[in-house]
Design a protein around this motif. Structure first.
Motif, mmCIF file in Angstrom:
data_model
loop_
_atom_site.group_PDB
_atom_site.id
_atom_site.type_symbol
_atom_site.label_atom_id
_atom_site.label_comp_id
_atom_site.label_asym_id
_atom_site.label_seq_id
_atom_site.Cartn_x
_atom_site.Cartn_y
_atom_site.Cartn_z
ATOM 1 N N GLY A 110 0.781 -1.227 0.000
ATOM 2 C CA GLY A 110 0.000 0.000 0.000
ATOM 3 C C GLY A 110 0.815 1.280 0.000
ATOM 4 O O GLY A 110 0.239 2.373 0.094
ATOM 5 N N LYS A 111 2.129 1.170 -0.098
ATOM 6 C CA LYS A 111 2.995 2.359 -0.073
ATOM 7 C C LYS A 111 3.830 2.429 -1.346
ATOM 8 O O LYS A 111 4.002 1.439 -2.057
ATOM 9 C CB LYS A 111 3.908 2.323 1.152
ATOM 10 C CG LYS A 111 3.163 2.419 2.471
ATOM 11 C CD LYS A 111 4.133 2.554 3.631
ATOM 12 C CE LYS A 111 3.393 2.707 4.947
ATOM 13 N NZ LYS A 111 4.351 2.859 6.095
ATOM 14 N N GLN A 112 4.365 3.613 -1.602
ATOM 15 C CA GLN A 112 5.240 3.781 -2.754
ATOM 16 C C GLN A 112 6.624 3.238 -2.448
ATOM 17 O O GLN A 112 7.044 3.152 -1.284
ATOM 18 C CB GLN A 112 5.326 5.263 -3.127
ATOM 19 C CG GLN A 112 4.029 5.841 -3.680
ATOM 20 C CD GLN A 112 4.205 7.243 -4.206
ATOM 21 O OE1 GLN A 112 5.074 7.977 -3.740
ATOM 22 N NE2 GLN A 112 3.399 7.631 -5.177
ATOM 23 N N ARG A 113 7.319 2.911 -3.529
ATOM 24 C CA ARG A 113 8.699 2.464 -3.373
ATOM 25 C C ARG A 113 9.543 3.609 -2.850
ATOM 26 O O ARG A 113 9.401 4.756 -3.280
ATOM 27 C CB ARG A 113 9.245 1.976 -4.710
ATOM 28 C CG ARG A 113 10.613 1.344 -4.632
ATOM 29 C CD ARG A 113 11.055 0.841 -5.995
ATOM 30 N NE ARG A 113 10.144 -0.172 -6.515
ATOM 31 C CZ ARG A 113 10.365 -0.838 -7.655
ATOM 32 N NH1 ARG A 113 11.453 -0.584 -8.359
ATOM 33 N NH2 ARG A 113 9.501 -1.733 -8.075
ATOM 34 N N GLU A 114 10.447 3.313 -1.902
ATOM 35 C CA GLU A 114 11.281 4.353 -1.319
ATOM 36 C C GLU A 114 12.741 3.931 -1.305
ATOM 37 O O GLU A 114 13.072 2.741 -1.203
ATOM 38 C CB GLU A 114 10.833 4.667 0.112
ATOM 39 C CG GLU A 114 10.961 3.516 1.085
ATOM 40 C CD GLU A 114 10.585 3.896 2.514
ATOM 41 O OE1 GLU A 114 10.219 5.056 2.755
ATOM 42 O OE2 GLU A 114 10.666 3.012 3.390
ATOM 43 N N PHE A 115 13.596 4.919 -1.384
ATOM 44 C CA PHE A 115 15.037 4.710 -1.328
ATOM 45 C C PHE A 115 15.431 4.297 0.080
ATOM 46 O O PHE A 115 14.957 4.869 1.064
ATOM 47 C CB PHE A 115 15.748 6.003 -1.718
ATOM 48 C CG PHE A 115 17.226 5.977 -1.544
ATOM 49 C CD1 PHE A 115 17.814 6.539 -0.419
ATOM 50 C CD2 PHE A 115 18.043 5.405 -2.504
ATOM 51 C CE1 PHE A 115 19.182 6.535 -0.253
ATOM 52 C CE2 PHE A 115 19.421 5.392 -2.344
ATOM 53 C CZ PHE A 115 19.991 5.955 -1.213
ATOM 54 N N VAL A 116 16.340 3.319 0.175
ATOM 55 C CA VAL A 116 16.826 2.862 1.483
ATOM 56 C C VAL A 116 18.298 3.227 1.665
ATOM 57 O O VAL A 116 18.668 3.860 2.648
ATOM 58 C CB VAL A 116 16.650 1.336 1.631
ATOM 59 C CG1 VAL A 116 17.282 0.857 2.940
ATOM 60 C CG2 VAL A 116 15.181 0.954 1.552
#
Length: 119
Positions: free
Chosen positions: A42-48
């Motif tokens: 349910g969330k957008q892809r994010e940088f780790v």
């Protein structure tokens, strides 16, 4: 065509550790930037985290002090050591590579590996 293959995901309890690995193949040269992104349901892809062949390292604020990215430039391999894992770290983790990595863009992507942290 560059291909990225990840390994090391799994299931762990809160406070546990996991180590992700990703190896790039199909490139004749050392890839400048390699890193990790994640996408929770349910969330957008994010940088780790990201790492350049020159030694620069960058982390999302949410993982600083807990995750460590490292590289073996000769093998075009990147690692992500994840310590003190929390349920909020549960996501599919994607390896990424290219000349540079932005908050959402990379030239090449792996297929993803699931990380699940239980409370």
């Amino acid at each position: 065509q560059v291909q990225l293959v990840e390994s090391g995901g799994g299931f762990v309890q809160t406070g546990g550790s996991l180590r992700l690995s990703c190896t790039a193949s199909g490139s004749r040269f050392s890839i400048n930037a390699m890193g990790w992104y994640r996408q929770a349901p349910g969330k957008q892809r994010e940088f780790v985290a990201g790492a350049t062949s020159g030694g620069s390292r960058d982390y999302a604020d949410s993982v600083k002090g807990r995750f460590t990215i490292s590289r073996d430039n000769a093998k075009n391999t990147v690692f992500l050591q994840m310590n003190s894992l929390k349920p909020g770290d549960t996501a599919v983790y994607y390896c990424a590579a290219g000349n540079a990595l932005s908050s959402t863009y990379a030239a090449y992507w792996g297929q993803g590996t699931q990380v699940t942290v239980s409370s």
